[in-house]
Design an enzyme around this catalytic site. Structure first.
Site, PDB file in Angstrom:
ATOM      1  N   THR A 139     -11.998   3.168 -16.802  1.00 20.54           N
ATOM      2  CA  THR A 139     -11.272   2.246 -15.917  1.00 20.54           C
ATOM      3  C   THR A 139     -12.190   1.925 -14.731  1.00 20.54           C
ATOM      4  OG1 THR A 139     -10.364   3.836 -14.312  1.00 20.54           O
ATOM      5  CG2 THR A 139      -9.128   3.574 -16.390  1.00 20.54           C
ATOM      6  N   ASP A 169       0.871  -1.180   0.000  1.00 24.96           N
ATOM      7  CA  ASP A 169       0.000   0.000   0.000  1.00 24.96           C
ATOM      8  C   ASP A 169       0.911   1.233   0.000  1.00 24.96           C
ATOM      9  OD1 ASP A 169      -1.530   2.211   0.843  1.00 24.96           O
ATOM     10  OD2 ASP A 169      -2.899   0.927   1.985  1.00 24.96           O
ATOM     11  N   VAL A 170       0.837   2.039  -1.043  1.00 26.49           N
ATOM     12  CA  VAL A 170       1.770   3.169  -1.154  1.00 26.49           C
ATOM     13  C   VAL A 170       1.628   4.182  -0.017  1.00 26.49           C
ATOM     14  CG1 VAL A 170       2.170   3.083  -3.651  1.00 26.49           C
ATOM     15  CG2 VAL A 170       0.214   4.392  -2.757  1.00 26.49           C
ATOM     16  N   LYS A 176      -5.113  16.623  -6.631  1.00 24.89           N
ATOM     17  CA  LYS A 176      -4.477  16.650  -7.964  1.00 24.89           C
ATOM     18  C   LYS A 176      -3.853  18.026  -8.242  1.00 24.89           C
ATOM     19  CE  LYS A 176      -5.411  12.350  -9.090  1.00 24.89           C
ATOM     20  NZ  LYS A 176      -4.353  11.329  -9.145  1.00 24.89           N
ATOM     21  N   SER A 236      -4.786  14.944 -13.102  1.00 28.90           N
ATOM     22  CA  SER A 236      -6.141  14.870 -13.654  1.00 28.90           C
ATOM     23  C   SER A 236      -6.542  16.248 -14.152  1.00 28.90           C
ATOM     24  CB  SER A 236      -7.112  14.437 -12.546  1.00 28.90           C
ATOM     25  OG  SER A 236      -8.451  14.617 -12.949  1.00 28.90           O
ATOM     26  N   ASN A 279       1.299   6.422 -10.234  1.00 30.28           N
ATOM     27  CA  ASN A 279      -0.031   6.252 -10.837  1.00 30.28           C
ATOM     28  C   ASN A 279      -1.128   5.958  -9.812  1.00 30.28           C
ATOM     29  OD1 ASN A 279      -1.987   5.313 -13.103  1.00 30.28           O
ATOM     30  ND2 ASN A 279      -1.796   3.532 -11.756  1.00 30.28           N
ATOM     31  N   TYR A 327     -10.499  15.264  -4.035  1.00 31.21           N
ATOM     32  CA  TYR A 327      -9.787  14.739  -5.210  1.00 31.21           C
ATOM     33  C   TYR A 327      -9.184  15.898  -6.007  1.00 31.21           C
ATOM     34  CZ  TYR A 327      -8.998  11.962  -9.480  1.00 31.21           C
ATOM     35  OH  TYR A 327      -8.425  11.338 -10.570  1.00 31.21           O
TER      36      TYR A 327
END
Ligand code: NAD
Length: 260
Positions: A188, A62-63, A157, A140, A89, A153
């Site tokens: 996706t 898990d990053v 970004k 994004s 990513n 979000y």
């Protein structure tokens, strides 16, 4: 000149799905040695198979967990002895505006989309300086334009875009380039993962034909093409760029929301 990654080591986070999986496949087809990381071992195995498995290291983790991020870099260097490209990513999307968000949501999103990228970048930079390598961040259109209902979000970004520019400036003297891609809506599993129901995803993707001037959503391969280009010597004079891969989405007014 064709992109050639023979002898180069590329690390892709969130490589078990969507854009990350496709990016790994493209780098593999161009001869790169790959470290692919994500939380789903089975999906990573499938991506490794697609990549021909030779010269592919799988690191499950898990990053956003500090020890995992350290292990991802350590195992990559232990296996290959070098790092040429870091593709940040891994990312998550959640619904919520200021009236219905929470600090817990803010923390969840920032932990993956921003803090983990900051941490992995810190850890990777000494190795990238040695190889005069580069970084590609997955931002994004939500980093450069305002959207309702995905507040944290958007903030994550935007911060990532600024991380991209500031690190590009700092690392230019070391010969390390840092760029970002800023996709519009790409087909996706991210929307299902964000909690949208199947029908809502269908409607959202259908509606995106209107909001994207090219009249359709994008495919993971179209983002991967740009990532591979930015990571390659073809982009040798490009650093600090935040490149829209969005069918023109950033040109239009931004009222579309992500619905449950
Ligand atoms: P996806 O959900 O298919 O893939 C995201 C990947 O990140 C998955 O493999 C997931 O498991 C991984 N991930 C998430 N949290 C993680 C964590 N804590 N540790 C390790 N791995 C983790 O989504 P995608 O659309 O392929 O998204 C890839 C990137 O592209 C994300 O950063 C996303 O924000 C960005 N993006 C996507 C779109 C889109 O419309 N799909 C648009 C713009 C930007």
């Amino acid at each position: 000149m064709v992109e050639n990654f023979q002898g180069k080591v590329v690390l892709v986070t969130g490589a078990s799905s969507g854009i990350g999986a496709e990016t790994a496949r493209q780098f593999a087809s161009l001869g790169a040695s790959l470290a692919i990381t994500g939380r789903n071992a089975e999906n990573l195995q499938n991506v490794a198979k697609d990549c021909g498995q030779k010269n592919v290291l799988i690191v499950v983790g898990d990053v956003s967990v500090e020890e995992d991020a350290e292990r991802i870099i350590r195992e990559t260097i232990d296996k290959f002895g070098r790092l040429d490209v870091l593709v940040n990513n891994a990312g998550i999307l959640e619904n919520g505006g200021i009236k219905d968000t929470s600090l817990a949501q803010y923390d969840r999103i920032m932990a993956v989309n921003m803090r983990a990228v900051y941490h992995l970048t810190m850890l990777a930079v000494p190795h990238l300086i040695k190889t005069k390598g580069n970084i590609v961040n997955l931002s994004s259109v939500a980093g450069t334009r305002s959207f309702q209902n995905i507040l944290s979000y958007c903030i994550s970004k935007s911060a990532l875009d600024q991380l991209t520019r500031c690190t590009a400036l700092e690392l230019a003297a070391d010969g390390v380039r840092v760029n970002a891609v800023n996709p519009g809506v790409i087909s996706t599993p991210i929307f299902e993962r964000a909690g949208m129901q199947d029908q809502a995803v269908k409607e959202y993707l259908e509606g995106s034909k209107e909001t994207h001037p090219l009249g359709r959503v994008g495919q993971p391969s179209e983002v991967a093409n740009a990532i591979v280009f930015l990571a390659s010597d073809r982009a040798s004079f490009i650093t600090g760029a935040t490149l829209p891969i969005d069918g023109g989405r950033q040109l239009t007014c931004s009222r579309a929301t992500v619905k449950q």
